[in-house]
Structure formats: structure tokens, C-alpha cells
Design a protein around this motif. Structure first.
Motif, PDB file in Angstrom:
ATOM      1  N   ASP A 234       0.844  -1.202   0.000  1.00 31.47           N
ATOM      2  CA  ASP A 234       0.000   0.000   0.000  1.00 31.47           C
ATOM      3  C   ASP A 234       0.875   1.246   0.000  1.00 31.47           C
ATOM      4  O   ASP A 234       0.533   2.259  -0.633  1.00 31.47           O
ATOM      5  N   LEU A 235       1.984   1.163   0.696  1.00 26.69           N
ATOM      6  CA  LEU A 235       2.919   2.282   0.719  1.00 26.69           C
ATOM      7  C   LEU A 235       3.471   2.551  -0.675  1.00 26.69           C
ATOM      8  O   LEU A 235       3.538   3.703  -1.119  1.00 26.69           O
ATOM      9  N   LEU A 236       3.859   1.506  -1.394  1.00 27.55           N
ATOM     10  CA  LEU A 236       4.389   1.689  -2.746  1.00 27.55           C
ATOM     11  C   LEU A 236       3.335   2.259  -3.684  1.00 27.55           C
ATOM     12  O   LEU A 236       3.652   3.078  -4.556  1.00 27.55           O
ATOM     13  N   GLU A 237       2.108   1.838  -3.523  1.00 27.58           N
ATOM     14  CA  GLU A 237       1.035   2.395  -4.349  1.00 27.58           C
ATOM     15  C   GLU A 237       0.845   3.878  -4.056  1.00 27.58           C
ATOM     16  O   GLU A 237       0.555   4.670  -4.956  1.00 27.58           O
ATOM     17  N   ASP A 238       0.997   4.258  -2.793  1.00 23.82           N
ATOM     18  CA  ASP A 238       0.939   5.677  -2.445  1.00 23.82           C
ATOM     19  C   ASP A 238       2.070   6.445  -3.105  1.00 23.82           C
ATOM     20  O   ASP A 238       1.871   7.552  -3.626  1.00 23.82           O
TER      21      ASP A 238
ATOM     22  N   TRP B  79      10.009  14.309 -16.437  1.00 20.26           N
ATOM     23  CA  TRP B  79      10.523  13.022 -16.908  1.00 20.26           C
ATOM     24  C   TRP B  79      11.030  12.184 -15.738  1.00 20.26           C
ATOM     25  O   TRP B  79      10.772  10.977 -15.665  1.00 20.26           O
ATOM     26  N   LEU B  80      11.741  12.816 -14.811  1.00 17.67           N
ATOM     27  CA  LEU B  80      12.244  12.091 -13.638  1.00 17.67           C
ATOM     28  C   LEU B  80      11.104  11.480 -12.835  1.00 17.67           C
ATOM     29  O   LEU B  80      11.159  10.312 -12.438  1.00 17.67           O
ATOM     30  N   LEU B  81      10.070  12.267 -12.604  1.00 20.76           N
ATOM     31  CA  LEU B  81       8.946  11.769 -11.802  1.00 20.76           C
ATOM     32  C   LEU B  81       8.152  10.705 -12.556  1.00 20.76           C
ATOM     33  O   LEU B  81       7.619   9.775 -11.944  1.00 20.76           O
ATOM     34  N   GLN B  82       8.067  10.834 -13.885  1.00 20.80           N
ATOM     35  CA  GLN B  82       7.387   9.807 -14.667  1.00 20.80           C
ATOM     36  C   GLN B  82       8.133   8.486 -14.580  1.00 20.80           C
ATOM     37  O   GLN B  82       7.534   7.419 -14.407  1.00 20.80           O
ATOM     38  N   GLN B  83       9.456   8.560 -14.680  1.00 22.40           N
ATOM     39  CA  GLN B  83      10.264   7.347 -14.565  1.00 22.40           C
ATOM     40  C   GLN B  83      10.151   6.745 -13.163  1.00 22.40           C
ATOM     41  O   GLN B  83      10.113   5.526 -12.997  1.00 22.40           O
ATOM     42  N   GLU B  84      10.099   7.599 -12.160  1.00 23.25           N
ATOM     43  CA  GLU B  84       9.959   7.091 -10.797  1.00 23.25           C
ATOM     44  C   GLU B  84       8.620   6.403 -10.605  1.00 23.25           C
ATOM     45  O   GLU B  84       8.535   5.328  -9.988  1.00 23.25           O
ATOM     46  N   SER B  85       7.567   6.995 -11.143  1.00 27.17           N
ATOM     47  CA  SER B  85       6.243   6.382 -11.032  1.00 27.17           C
ATOM     48  C   SER B  85       6.231   5.002 -11.685  1.00 27.17           C
ATOM     49  O   SER B  85       5.699   4.035 -11.124  1.00 27.17           O
TER      50      SER B  85
END
Length: 792
Positions: free
Chosen positions: A159-163, A193-199
Motif C-alpha cells: 500500500d505504501l508503494l502504491e501511495d 521526466w524524472l517523476l514519470q520514470q519514478e512512477s
């Protein structure tokens, strides 16, 4: 008749050329516009019906599996469900306007507000006023990630990872509107781009490790059971149940397809097909004109319009049909790459190529429920009983060099033919998808062959396919040797490296990379460092073996980042994840930088809440500052009184850290004594007095009360007793020194005895006598003070 004189049966205005078509923007249908995107029709591909999602158990409870679409590019494995971020992911292609519902212009989407609310638009406008709007918008991720980390217990790690993923994706959505205004070359585009890759990375790690954790919890006897069956579907279901390797392969395929599905709205070549229900209408129109006129064409065309005619006759279609066909094939591959096989079939039907839609149907595993049900009522048969023939034909079509490269790639992806797929793969994600898609296909065919259910035609496929022994390690080795410059560059990108090691499950290799990144001369992006930190905390929560020194280095680097960015409220929580000694040193170093008096109690309270050893931390802060001394010691008889410097003032103020909590009063007394002792040795009496004035007057009483509160009948420890005595001695010395200074100032300016003036008048003699009496009084006072200090 000359071919160039032929008119198209459809009027094409200014959109005849590709360039003109690309200039045309496709309107993005908003949820309230009645568009197919917002329709309430059941999605074209249900994850519960057409994917292998039901193959495995939720938690550890067995259930009836269903993998009717394991071999489909749109197949989904059981422990991974992708939640689309916007309406595009769940749209249907109906017969009304498939172009507008399929290929979305991201610009027009923001213009009509289908992606973002007015509030987000206002936020993006405000962000544009900032020097770095991307960083400003994403800065809230630091406290938000900590909030999620503290909110979820160790038993709710997924659940944490989904958050985490949701937080990143929300920021991506906000930044998208900013990028559209600021430009693709702006800093904001880089942050997005960084945040998209992290997601995407969180999405991958969630699916992979959920499956791995559940595998560790399952009963080996249950997972190894094999029940003989005459159904291809049941055989493959059992394979996916007992073989964790193929499940992991399919999870990677699912992940890559979900990324492509999210990005399909950004597909650059928004194409409008002019054929409605007729295939190759321009060629058909030309053939009709030739039949009527009886005139031959200067450019040879096919004379028949069956699907095999161009290849059989070795003649081309009309130019516009070839152009439309090329774009159609590219978009069909894009849909298959995104796991949207049914949407690709609808697109084929919509363009009058129902025969091509039928060729995309043959991958389904054969299953006759009537063989085992025992029911009197006949149930429908699933899948393709001649799948082997279909697959062999797809393989040969993928090998046919005269076909368009995207057509070859389409059938290669359905038959497990790797080379034609790689020929159209442009990015790292595309290549990984191709390899893992082929590995899943190969393992399934091997299982069917070993169970005696393989078709004879499948055995005619090349030996390199039937005997292929691909592994994940070999796949990434091949990618590192790719001939594509873009793929080679993307292989080295930080997030792709993390994704690679997550897929491999090689945490030691991942931590070695982390160590190399931390020691490199180029600093890591802030959001990457945040991602690395929380990833390691996730691995630690699972109890996985990690290299402790690398974990400490990553956490220390992130703490330094938070201190640099003045994220004061976040530091204590991450420092508490370090080993006790390191945590004490790190937080003490942080407190040294806190110069605002109003922040100091807050920092100590946060440390207490985080479970840090506040007593040890404050002691270390004072000792560190106290020992920072560049002044050389000189004997006091060889120097005059020294003034208080800026460094001295730091030593004076650092005592405050020990005065917030009365329980630290004994340590405050010891440290203040040490500081005053050094000041006195350096003839800095004013600085020593400033330190003395910092210590509360009731400190000695507080120490005795605390000791008595522990129900101790014995005296306090010797070190506390000594500290009290030294404090009293220093007080006496400072009082004496102050009195001596007063006496010395008077003695150095002692009054002179007035001399009588000769032949003075009466009034002058009276005045002189009064001055003599005043002198006698002052002289007596000085003598008294002198004798007093003599007695001391």
C-alpha cells in the motif's frame, strides 16, 4: 489514362500530405462531451476475463485460474493490475469516430480541461512565475513521501508503494500543464521526466515484489502439483501457477505494456483514415476507372483486391492506400505494443480490413470445457484448435521481407519471432518488451511440447526458437551490446539501471551502482536520491539482505540534501533509520547548522519523537563546537584581557542545547565548566561570565532533586559532585575578579593630595581643607578594599 490524372474518390482538402496531416490537431473529447472516451460501455478488454490475472491466488488462497490470453500481447499476470491514469486507457473504439477516441492530442486535452481542473491550471500559472517551476511544484513530494512512510506499518508495504506511485503520478499530471506552457526543453520537462520514470519504477517494483513475497508464503506442495489435462489453457495455467520465472517474465511484459498504454495518447502521428468500411478505396476507384475507360496505367497496380494480391502479383497499391496502410500498420503495432489487441482488431474492422483483425485472433489457447465438465449442456469452446498452423503462418509472414516492417513486427510479436520485432523497437522499453514477450512465448510452447499437446506445425519452426534458452541476464547483456545508439544511452540511465536490477532481483548489484553514483563527481538529481532512499527503506522492511554501508551512505546523502534544502521537519525521521552512533553524529551535525533560537526546541522535539538519543546528541553538539578552537594558548601573565570573538559567541550560545530539558542539567554544568575553564585560561573573562549567566541558578538544586527522584539515598555520582564544586569555584573566581577589577580601576586612578596654595585667602584655605577631607575619605576606602583582597 495517366495515373496522375486520377482523382481520389474522397475529397481531401489540404490534408493530402503527411505534413499537413501532422499539422492538424485532433480534438480531445472531454468527459462530458458524449465522446467514446467517456462512454459507459464495458471496456474492450476486461482484465478479469481476458488476462491471466485469475491464474494465481490472492494472498495465499487458491482459486480457479483463467489464462485464456497468456500469449496475447495484452495478457496480464495475476498479481499486477494497472490502474489507468486517465479516461483514454478505458476507451472503446466504436464505429462513429475511432480516430478522435483513439489518438489524442495532449495539447487539445489541456485546452478543454479534460485532464486538469481549473485549480491545477491556476497552480500551473502560478508556477510559471517561479525561476524553476518544476522543482517548486515537486518540492512537496519530500514531506508527502515521509507522511506516507510514517502512515503505513511494515505489514502494509505494498500500500505504501502504491501511495508513492500515486504521489509521483499526481505531480506528473500537474507538471504536464506547465510543460505545455514552458516548453519541452525547459527544466520543468526534465523534472516531469524524472517523476514519470519514478512512477513507472514504483509500479514495476510493486508488481514484482508482491509476487515474490507471495511466492515465499505459498506452500511448495500446492504450487508443484500438476494435473494432467487435454486443454492447452489448463496446461498453461498450471505452468503459470508453479513456475515463478515465467510469472516474473509476464509481469515485466505487463508493466511495459501499461507504460505504453499510458503514453499512447502522446503518439505523435495522429492519423485520420479516410476509408470508412472499404479497404484500399483509392486502388478500387482506380480499377473501376480503368474498367470503364479501358486505358492502361503508366504505374502498374494490382488487378485484384484480396489481402494477398500485392504480394502474389508483385504489384503495388495506389500511393494514398500504401501511405494509409503504412500508418495503419504502425498504429496497429503501437496498440499491440500497449497490450491493446482487441482495440487493434476493432481498428482493422473499422478500416475495412476485417481479414486482418481475424489474423490477430489466432493466439488464443484452445480449451473445450465439455471434455471435463460432465454437464449435459454444451458449453462454448474457447481458443483456436489450429493455433499451431496459425503460429507457423505468422512466423513465415514475419520472415517475409517484402512485407512492411511494422506488419512483420505485428506477426512476429504474436509468434515469438524476435528479430523482426527488434527491427522496429526504438527505445529501451521497447527492446525489453520484445525480449520478454518472446521468452514468455517460448516457455509456453516448450511446456505444451513437453505435455504432448504441441501442434506438428510448431515443430517446423526454426531450432533457434524451439531450443532458445533466454534468461533475464542474457537479455540485458544483449541490450548493452545493442547497435542502437538511443538504446545504449537509455541503458545507462539511472532509472533504467534500477529497473534492470529490480527485474533481476540483484540487490547487491543495485547497491554497487548506488555506491558508484554517490562517489561520482556529478551530483545526483534530488528526486532520484529521494527515490533511492525510499527504495532501500522498502527493501529493508521486507527483511532483505542489504549492504549496510551503502544503505548508510544513501541515507546520509539524503539527509544532507534535506539539510541543504532546509527541510528541517524531515531530518529526524530519516536520521532515525541510521545506526545509533551514526544517527547521533548526523543529527548533531544538523543541529550545529540551526542558528535560529526559535527552531531549536522544535528540532529536539522531532528528535525525541523519532526515537533518537537526544542526550547524546546535544552533548555531542556542545563538545564539537567547544573543541573547535584555532586560538593558541598563551600564559595569562603575557597577555592582556582578550575580547569576545564570533567563534567565542558560538561556544557561548551552544550551551542552550543542554538547557531545554532539565534532565540534561548535569551535563550542562559539566560542559559550561569546560568552556569557562578555557575562556579563563585565555584571559576572556567577559566570555566566561556570558557562559556563567546562561546556566540557570537552580541547576545545582535540579541535579540533587533528579537524583533524589530516582529513590537514591546515596550522594550523586562523583562527576556530578565535582561539576558542582567546580561551578561554585568558578563563580567565586569571577566574583573576585570583578571586585579586583573594580579595585584596580580605582587604585590606578587614586586621588592626589591637594597642596595648599601659598598666601591663600581665607576662602581658598577653606576650600583646600574640604578637598583634603575628601581625599582622606577616598584613600581610606581604597585601603579597606586592598586589605579585603589581601585576606582573600
Amino acid at each position: 489514362m495517366d495515373w496522375g490524372e486520377l482523382l481520389s474518390p474522397v475529397v481531401r482538402d489540404d490534408e493530402v500530405t503527411i505534413a499537413a496531416r501532422r499539422r492538424k490537431k485532433v480534438a480531445f473529447p472531454s468527459p462530458g462531451s458524449g465522446s467514446p472516451v467517456a462512454s459507459t460501455v464495458t471496456p474492450a478488454r476486461s482484465l478479469l476475463r481476458n488476462t491471466p490475472a485469475s491464474l494465481f491466488r490472492q494472498a495465499v488462497t487458491p482459486r480457479v485460474p483463467d489464462v485464456s490470453s497468456i500469449l496475447a500481447p495484452g495478457g496480464r499476470t495475476p498479481r499486477y493490475t494497472h490502474t489507468p491514469r486517465h479516461a483514454l486507457s478505458s476507451m472503446n473504439l466504436d464505429d462513429s469516430d475511432w480516430t478522435n477516441s483513439m489518438y489524442v492530442s495532449p495539447v487539445s486535452g489541456f485546452e478543454n480541461g479534460s485532464f486538469f481542473t481549473d485549480d491545477i491550471a491556476d497552480i500551473s500559472s502560478a508556477l510559471l512565475k517561479d525561476d524553476d517551476p518544476g522543482e517548486a511544484a515537486a518540492a512537496s513530494l519530500y514531506p508527502e513521501f515521509l507522511g506516507s512512510f510514517l502512515k503505513h506499518s511494515s505489514s502494509a508495504v505494498f500500500d505504501l508503494l502504491e501511495d508513492y506511485q500515486a504521489l509521483c503520478q499526481d505531480k506528473v499530471d500537474v507538471l504536464q500543464s506547465v510543460v505545455l506552457r514552458a516548453g519541452q526543453n525547459s527544466k520543468t520537462a526534465g523534472v516531469r521526466w524524472l517523476l514519470q520514470q519514478e512512477s513507472c519504477s514504483w509500479r514495476l517494483i510493486t508488481s514484482l515484489y508482491r509476487d515474490r513475497v507471495q511466492l515465499a508464503m505459498e506452500d511448495d506442495i500446492m504450487t508443484d502439483m500438476v494435473i494432467p489435462s487435454e486443454s492447452e489453457k489448463v496446461v498453461v495455467e498450471q505452468l503459470f501457477q508453479r513456475d515463478a520465472v515465467i510469472r516474473q517474465y509476464q509481469l515485466v511484459v505487463d508493466w511495459l505494456e501499461s507504460i505504453a498504454k499510458d503514453q499512447i495518447g502522446d503518439f505523435s502521428d495522429n492519423i485520420e483514415y479516410y476509408a470508412k468500411n472499404v479497404c484500399w478505396e483509392n486502388t478500387l476507384h482506380a480499377l473501376k476507372l480503368r474498367r470503364k475507360s479501358g486505358t492502361a496505367f503508366t504505374v502498374p497496380l494490382v488487378t485484384e483486391l484480396d489481402p494477398d494480391a500485392p504480394l502474389r502479383q508483385q504489384r503495388p497499391l495506389a500511393d494514398l492506400d500504401r501511405e494509409d496502410d503504412a500508418r495503419l500498420l504502425k498504429n496497429l503495432f503501437t496498440l499491440i505494443r500497449a497490450g491493446m489487441t482487441e482495440e487493434a482488431q476493432r481498428l482493422c474492422k473499422r478500416c475495412g480490413q476485417a481479414w486482418r483483425a481475424a489474423t490477430l485472433e489466432g493466439w488464443k489457447l484452445y480449451h473445450d470445457p465439455n471434455m471435463t465438465s460432465g454437464s449435459k449442456e454444451l458449453q462454448p469452446v474457447e481458443g483456436n484448435p489450429h493455433r499451431g498452423i496459425w503460429k507457423a503462418c505468422c512466423w513465415r509472414m514475419a520472415e517475409e521481407e517484402q512485407l512492411h516492417r511494422y506488419e512483420r513486427a505485428i506477426y512476429a510479436s504474436l509468434s515469438g519471432n524476435l528479430k523482426p520485432i527488434l527491427a522496429v523497437c526504438e527505445s529501451w522499453e521497447d527492446c525489453v518488451w520484445a525480449y520478454f514477450r518472446v521468452m514468455v512465448d517460448s516457455l509456453v510452447e516448450k511446456e505444451l511440447m513437453s505435455s504432448g499437446m504441441a501442434h506438428q506445425e510448431v515443430e517446423t519452426l526454426p531450432r533457434e526458437y524451439l531450443e532458445a534458452n533466454w534468461t533475464m541476464e542474457k537479455v540485458f547483456e544483449e541490450l548493452q551490446a545493442s547497435e542502437s545508439k538511443r538504446v545504449l544511452e537509455e541503458t545507462k540511465e539511472h532509472y533504467h539501471v534500477i529497473q534492470k536490477f529490480a527485474i533481476l532481483g540483484d540487490l547487491d548489484g543495485l547497491l554497487e551502482e548506488f555506491s558508484d553514483w554517490l562517489t561520482a563527481s556529478k551530483p545526483l538529481p534530488s528526486h532520484l536520491l529521494r527515490f533511492m532512499t525510499h527504495l532501500l527503506l522498502f527493501f529493508r522492511s521486507l527483511g532483505l539482505a542489504l549492504k549496510e554501508e551503502v544503505c548508510v551512505d544513501v541515507l546520509k546523502a539524503y539527509v544532507s540534501l534535506l539539510i541543504r534544502d532546509q527541510q528541517t521537519d524531515l531530518v529526524a525521521s530519516y536520521v532515525s533509520q541510521l545506526p545509533a552512533e551514526v544517527a547521533t553524529a548526523q543529527y548533531a551535525a544538523f543541529l550545529e547548522t540551526v542558528n535560529q533560537p526559535e527552531l531549536r526546541p522544535r528540532c529536539l522535539q522531532l528528535a525525541t519523537d523519532a526515537g533518537l538519543d537526544v542526550a547524546a546528541i546535544t552533548k555531542l553538539v556542545v563538545e564539537t563546537v567547544r573543541e573547535k578552537d584555532d586560538t593558541e594558548f598563551t600564559h595569562h601573565s603575557q597577555t592582556l584581557e582578550m575580547g569576545t570573538t564570533k567563534e567565542d559567541q558560538r561556544k557561548i550560545d551552544v550551551i542552550d542545547w543542554l538547557l531545554f530539558d532539565p534532565a540534561h542539567r548535569a551535563e550542562a554544568l559539566k560542559q559550561s565548566n569546560a568552556i569557562m575553564r578555557k575562556f579563563l585560561a585565555l584571559q576572556k573573562h567577559d566570555a566566561a561570565k556570558a557562559v556563567f549567566s546562561k546556566v540557570p541558578e537552580d541547576s545545582m538544586k535540579e541535579i540533587y532533586c533528579q537524583w533524589a527522584g530516582l529513590c537514591q539515598t546515596t550522594p550523586p555520582p562523583a562527576e556530578d559532585e565535582n561539576a558542582i564544586r567546580e561551578h561554585l569555584c568558578i563563580r567565586a573566581y569571577l566574583e573576585a575578579h570583578e571586585a579586583f577589577t573594580d579595585w584596580f580601576s580605582h587604585s590606578s586612578s587614586a586621588p592626589q593630595k591637594p597642596a595648599p596654595a601659598p598666601e591663600a585667602k581665607f576662602t581658598e584655605r577653606v576650600a583646600n581643607e574640604m578637598r583634603e577631607k575628601e581625599y582622606q575619605v577616598t584613600h581610606t576606602v581604597i585601603l579597606i578594599i586592598y586589605h579585603f583582597y589581601q585576606e582573600l
